[in-house]
Scaffold this active site. Structure first.
Site, PDB file in Angstrom:
ATOM      1  N   PHE A   1     -20.021  -5.080  12.942  1.00  0.00           N
ATOM      2  CA  PHE A   1     -20.833  -5.374  11.754  1.00  0.00           C
ATOM      3  C   PHE A   1     -20.403  -6.744  11.244  1.00  0.00           C
ATOM      4  O   PHE A   1     -19.329  -6.893  10.673  1.00  0.00           O
ATOM      5  CB  PHE A   1     -20.585  -4.280  10.719  1.00  0.00           C
ATOM      6  CG  PHE A   1     -21.451  -4.345   9.494  1.00  0.00           C
ATOM      7  CD1 PHE A   1     -22.718  -3.786   9.493  1.00  0.00           C
ATOM      8  CD2 PHE A   1     -20.980  -4.925   8.324  1.00  0.00           C
ATOM      9  CE1 PHE A   1     -23.508  -3.804   8.342  1.00  0.00           C
ATOM     10  CE2 PHE A   1     -21.753  -4.949   7.172  1.00  0.00           C
ATOM     11  CZ  PHE A   1     -23.025  -4.392   7.190  1.00  0.00           C
TER      12      PHE A   1
ATOM     13  N   GLY B   1     -14.283  -6.476  12.683  1.00  0.00           N
ATOM     14  CA  GLY B   1     -13.594  -5.465  13.480  1.00  0.00           C
ATOM     15  C   GLY B   1     -14.367  -5.127  14.738  1.00  0.00           C
ATOM     16  O   GLY B   1     -15.588  -4.949  14.704  1.00  0.00           O
TER      17      GLY B   1
ATOM     18  N   ARG C   1      15.743  17.209  -0.249  1.00  0.00           N
ATOM     19  CA  ARG C   1      16.819  16.239  -0.454  1.00  0.00           C
ATOM     20  C   ARG C   1      17.596  16.624  -1.713  1.00  0.00           C
ATOM     21  O   ARG C   1      17.068  16.557  -2.826  1.00  0.00           O
ATOM     22  CB  ARG C   1      16.226  14.842  -0.614  1.00  0.00           C
ATOM     23  CG  ARG C   1      17.224  13.755  -1.002  1.00  0.00           C
ATOM     24  CD  ARG C   1      18.163  13.400   0.116  1.00  0.00           C
ATOM     25  NE  ARG C   1      18.833  12.128  -0.140  1.00  0.00           N
ATOM     26  CZ  ARG C   1      19.746  11.596   0.663  1.00  0.00           C
ATOM     27  NH1 ARG C   1      20.104  12.243   1.772  1.00  0.00           N
ATOM     28  NH2 ARG C   1      20.302  10.441   0.385  1.00  0.00           N
TER      29      ARG C   1
ATOM     30  N   ARG D   1       7.289  10.435 -11.203  1.00  0.00           N
ATOM     31  CA  ARG D   1       6.966   9.382 -10.247  1.00  0.00           C
ATOM     32  C   ARG D   1       5.933   9.838  -9.209  1.00  0.00           C
ATOM     33  O   ARG D   1       5.086   9.045  -8.782  1.00  0.00           O
ATOM     34  CB  ARG D   1       8.233   8.920  -9.509  1.00  0.00           C
ATOM     35  CG  ARG D   1       9.257   8.245 -10.384  1.00  0.00           C
ATOM     36  CD  ARG D   1      10.555   8.019  -9.631  1.00  0.00           C
ATOM     37  NE  ARG D   1      10.435   6.961  -8.633  1.00  0.00           N
ATOM     38  CZ  ARG D   1      11.415   6.608  -7.799  1.00  0.00           C
ATOM     39  NH1 ARG D   1      12.581   7.256  -7.830  1.00  0.00           N
ATOM     40  NH2 ARG D   1      11.242   5.622  -6.945  1.00  0.00           N
TER      41      ARG D   1
ATOM     42  N   GLY E   1      16.665   5.269   0.878  1.00  0.00           N
ATOM     43  CA  GLY E   1      16.849   4.521   2.120  1.00  0.00           C
ATOM     44  C   GLY E   1      16.112   5.142   3.286  1.00  0.00           C
ATOM     45  O   GLY E   1      15.602   4.433   4.161  1.00  0.00           O
TER      46      GLY E   1
ATOM     47  N   GLU F   1     -14.328  -5.497   3.039  1.00  0.00           N
ATOM     48  CA  GLU F   1     -15.583  -5.142   2.364  1.00  0.00           C
ATOM     49  C   GLU F   1     -15.624  -5.658   0.927  1.00  0.00           C
ATOM     50  O   GLU F   1     -16.300  -5.097   0.074  1.00  0.00           O
ATOM     51  CB  GLU F   1     -15.802  -3.626   2.389  1.00  0.00           C
ATOM     52  CG  GLU F   1     -15.969  -3.030   3.774  1.00  0.00           C
ATOM     53  CD  GLU F   1     -17.253  -3.474   4.455  1.00  0.00           C
ATOM     54  OE1 GLU F   1     -18.260  -3.677   3.748  1.00  0.00           O
ATOM     55  OE2 GLU F   1     -17.244  -3.617   5.685  1.00  0.00           O
TER      56      GLU F   1
END
Length: 701
Positions: A157, A199, A334, A356, A429, A452
């Site tokens: 395109f 693309g 974690r 967050r 990390g 775009e």
């Protein structure tokens, strides 16, 4: 080759989640993960996605390499081979795509979750190139669509040029009609008019939908039109005569996709290669169009331009889903610090980590719903146009969708950009290790802010749309009304502007209806402020161009973003509060809706105070309290909510984000599988050999 078509029991729809450290949070969830998955996707889509994921997981061609050190040429070759295989599997079945817009979105999401280079390559060929032909062309062009699916041709395109991108009206490629031969002459006047960033054009495209200014023999220019141009020979991939085509080089991400450039030197194409749904040329050289004026024709053609932007909304949502899936699974396993020195707790238990990450989880759900609903809206517009219903109503719908897509793409891509970065940092990390994929997600999402149309430039399309409606209201008494009803609330804008926030407690914010009322006031206020700023600039002697240029920052830009945030929050609110929501899912979905609306609105607190909607410290304070309260309520549901939107581990491809939650084991195993991780450096002699120090260097030391 056909992908497996599983049928039968519910085992086909989902796989059992593995037992492990994440089981603790899954058992705390307030809802059934399977029930939400079925409600959110629907059985047909869920079955289709399962089939795609199964094919990718079991096909050796899609096997993940332990090392990402492929050369650019090899990566592009592998991406093309995978693209061919996708067509062999018939994921882009044309009949399915026409009957179900969600099938299109499902393929994009599944392939994008695996690799955006692959997804983009397929989407540009089928959805962008193919849909441009189908929606902008006519019966005489449909033979090319069949060739796309058999891979006889491969498409791209070509709109953007070296010197022009977002300003489509200034595109400089020309198409002059020659009635003597019944041909258009496609020409690039100079290198600045070269098609650029296209693309698939770099190495693989054989045909392009090329946008050019249509000139008639009498000298009249009818503006931008789309033409089907062959740029390479499908048998040799060598350029066609008069076409200079090549690759623009390595990018920051998505390097499996070959972005390219092309220049045309008086390339002749048949008259029939004009995509003629909005305008055509007779053999004698007369321009004909079903639209009464240029504005109507341009409005109808905006739908074609909106496909790419709405696709990017979906791409951004996928990136955000992947990032929050990795970060929240990591956060639930974690463990760091705790109430005593002997006890460590998951970092998800900390309010700061919830604050967050959980708003981005809510944003992933809200924006996913927007992506689906806009896809359906645009599909309906295209169906109307294909039926020949191209009147004023369709032109108005095209303009409204264009305004929504022009603000939706910036909102979604920026939210994903910020969310991925927050997720990367929230994983510490380990999030910085390339194998955990957050860096690739960040790089692959980055062009969504530019492709775009640059985000900040695109927002002007939306603010212009809103200001135009206000101008019509003030001058002609026209009502605020649009086909999708996104602006209908503005009919009461004088009344809305007189409203004030009267709440006094956190409870006033815990349902998304509260933030929606505030958002309506905010949009009305910013619309009035932007209009007044424009008029002030004009009264001071500024031209229309200067006035608009001087009214973007703090005014029109903020207006467009606030309007789009309202639309996302409004649509998600209506969906989560609708009668079709199962009672067992209502509470968690309403919390997601409230958190997204409130978190987004919180970014505009200064304007809410400045405009007088808020007064006193309680308004802002109770809003913040409500955000934290909603985060705390959603904390135990977070892992189950991720399980609904996360792909299989083989597709997610992140050791710290695997569904079993065996964080350290998965990380350790993945590290040891990396190439040459235990080997001595190939340049070890440079370390071991003692060389005399140069005299001048010794003197400096």
């Amino acid at each position: 080759m056909m992908a497996p078509s599983p049928e039968g029991s519910d085992d086909v729809l989902w796989s059992d989640l593995p037992k492990g450290p994440l089981s603790v949070y899954r058992e705390r969830a307030s809802f059934s993960c399977r029930e939400l998955l079925l409600f959110w996707e629907g059985e047909d889509v869920l079955r289709f996605k399962k089939m795609i994921f199964s094919a990718l997981e079991n096909d050796p061609l899609f096997a993940r390499s332990p090392s990402a050190n492929l050369s650019l040429e090899k990566y592009r070759e592998l991406t093309f081979l995978r693209c061919k295989r996708v067509f062999e599997y018939d994921f882009f079945n044309m009949e399915n795509l026409l009957q179900s817009p969600m099938s299109v979105l499902s393929v994009i999401q599944c392939l994008g979750m695996f690799d955006w280079s692959l997804a983009a390559k397929c989407v540009l060929n089928v959805l962008v190139f193919g849909t441009a032909i189908y929606s902008s062309g006519s019966q005489r062009h449909f033979k090319y669509i069949e060739k796309i699916y058999t891979m006889e041709i491969f498409g791209c395109f070509a709109l953007t040029e070296v010197s022009h991108g977002s300003n489509t009206k200034a595109i400089r490629t020309t198409a002059h009609y020659d009635p003597a031969t019944e041909e258009f002459i496609i020409h690039s006047p100079d290198f600045e008019a070269a098609k650029f960033w296209v693309g698939n054009m770099g190495k693989t495209a054989t045909h392009a939908v090329v946008f050019a200014q249509l000139h008639m023999p009498g000298g009249q220019c009818h503006g931008l039109h789309a033409f089907l141009v062959q740029i390479r020979d499908p048998k040799t991939l060598l350029p066609m005569p008069g076409v200079m085509v090549g690759d623009i080089g390595k990018k920051l991400g998505q390097n499996g996709l070959d972005n390219g450039f092309a220049m045309f030197h008086k390339v002749r194409i048949p008259r029939q290669n004009l995509l003629n749904r909005t305008g055509d040329v007779t053999p004698e050289g007369t321009y004909v169009t079903p639209f009464k004026d240029v504005r109507q024709r341009f409005g109808a053609s905006l739908g074609t331009l909106s496909w790419g932007r709405i696709a990017i909304i979906g791409m951004s949502v996928v990136n955000l889903k992947l990032a929050v899936s990795i970060a929240l699974r990591f956060s639930a396993t974690r463990c760091q610090f705790g109430p005593t020195e002997e006890e460590e707790i998951p970092v998800l238990e900390y309010q700061l980590q919830q604050w967050r990450l959980l708003p981005y989880l809510a944003a992933a759900y809200a924006l996913d719903h927007l992506s689906k609903s806009l896809f359906i809206d645009l599909s309906r517009l295209q169906q109307d146009l294909r039926r020949g219903d191209g009147g004023t109503a369709q032109a108005e719908l095209g303009r409204e969708i264009h305004a929504l897509a022009s603000a939706g793409k910036p909102l979604a891509s920026w939210t994903a950009q910020q969310g991925i970065q927050e997720c990367r940092e929230a994983c510490g990390g380990h999030g910085y290790l390339a194998m955990n994929r957050l860096g690739d997600l960040r790089n692959d999402n980055d062009p969504n802010c530019t492709y775009e149309g640059d985000n900040n430039v695109l927002l002007q399309q939306t603010s212009n749309y809103l200001l135009g409606l206000l101008e019509h209201r003030l001058q002609d008494g026209a009502r605020f009304k649009s086909p999708l009803k996104t602006v209908d609330f503005l009919e009461a804008y004088p009344t809305i502007l007189g409203q004030k926030f009267t709440g006094s407690s956190m409870a006033d914010w815990l349902d998304s209806s509260g933030p929606l009322v505030a958002y309506q006031w905010l949009v009305c206020y910013l619309l009035q402020e932007s209009h007044q700023k424009l008029n002030q600039e004009k009264r001071s002697g500024s031209s229309d161009f200067e006035a608009r240029n001087n009214s973007q920052v703090y005014y029109c830009r903020s207006l467009a973003l606030a309007f789009m945030e309202l639309i996302v929050a409004q649509r998600f609110h209506e969906f989560t509060h609708g009668p079709g929501v199962p009672p067992s899912l209502r509470a968690v979905l309403e919390r997601l809706s409230a958190l997204y609306a409130l978190w987004s609105l919180n970014q505009h607190v200064a304007v809410l105070y400045r405009g007088g909607y808020f007064s006193g410290e309680q308004a802002g304070k109770t809003m913040e309290d409500a955000i934290l309260h909603l985060c705390a309520q959603l904390k135990d549901d977070a892992v189950a909510l991720v399980d609904v939107i996360a792909p299989p581990d083989s597709v997610l491809n992140s050791p710290i984000g695997r569904a079993d939650g065996e964080l350290y084991k998965n990380l350790w195993n993945a590290m040891l599988q990396e190439s040459r991780v235990l080997e001595r450096a190939s340049w070890w002699p440079e370390f071991a050999v003692n060389k005399p120090v140069d005299g001048s260097l010794k003197a400096k030391l």
